[in-house]
Design an enzyme around this catalytic site. Sequence first.
Site, PDB file in Angstrom:
ATOM      1  CG  ASP A 184      51.355  44.379  40.595  1.00  0.00           C
ATOM      2  OD1 ASP A 184      50.492  45.062  41.172  1.00  0.00           O
ATOM      3  OD2 ASP A 184      51.192  43.897  39.460  1.00  0.00           O
ATOM      4  CG  ASP A 202      52.500  39.411  37.139  1.00  0.00           C
ATOM      5  OD1 ASP A 202      53.637  39.782  36.799  1.00  0.00           O
ATOM      6  OD2 ASP A 202      51.462  39.838  36.613  1.00  0.00           O
TER       7      ASP A 202
END
Length: 284
Positions: A184, A202
């Site tokens: 991502d 993240d």
Amino acid sequence: MDMKEIIESEFGLIVHDIFVLGQGFDSIAYLVNYEYVFKQSKHDEARINLKKEVQVLNYLKGKVTLQIPNVEYYSEEYGVCGYKEIKGDKLTPIIYQNMSDDEKDKLVQDIALFLREMHSISLPNIDELELNVFDDYKSDYDTLRELIYNKIPDSSKEYIDDLYKRILNDERITQYVKALCHSDLGCNHIIIQNNRAVGIIDFGDVAITDRDKDFIYLLEDSSEEIGREFGLRVLEYYNHPNKDIAILKADLNDEYYPIEQILGGKAMELDNMYHAGLNKIINI
């Protein structure tokens, strides 16, 4: 218990200040005492993914040049982890546009180095971390046929059938180099200071999968990302052996987005997301 109570009772950290940094479908992030980021899972699947994320972050310690979250607190029971905030700003297209040519070039090199480091690491032995691209697409196809084929016109069914025929029979997509991937990697997960990349955050979608998943958002042309030229420069510094295949997969990701909306919206009971994807498929 609320987040403040969990942090104090579970980890023994006195909370003087706490506020929400941001949230998505899977988790909510808090800044605590202007020093720590605490991430809390919103549902059972996110709790499982958080466990994998923490295991991977621990595995990556000392193996990559850029900073990554250094998990100091973790509770499997509450689906919570905490780490010191990586100081800096999230990269944005505007920040990038205001950089000098030399700063842009160094940023590209930093991201390419991070990906080379990630993709060359020995694969960790962590349960359910591997994501098989072929099986994932096949599962989506089966679910989609059960979920919406009685709601869409024949022309939409023909489009979906053709899309999966193209995907599942294309060895450029189903045969790939397997690596540990962030999965991502876009602007809002790259932390910069003084126009230099200092950290990556993240890792909630981290997986052992096709290494080209890490170039998809870098190659994306959208208001949220820098644009394809940036991604192509990363591929160049990365010394990718077949840039055309990475581009093919980035284009496929754009085409596949309505299906992700349908499946994700249904799984998370988000009607707006589900119907947005369904309407795009019906109107193709």
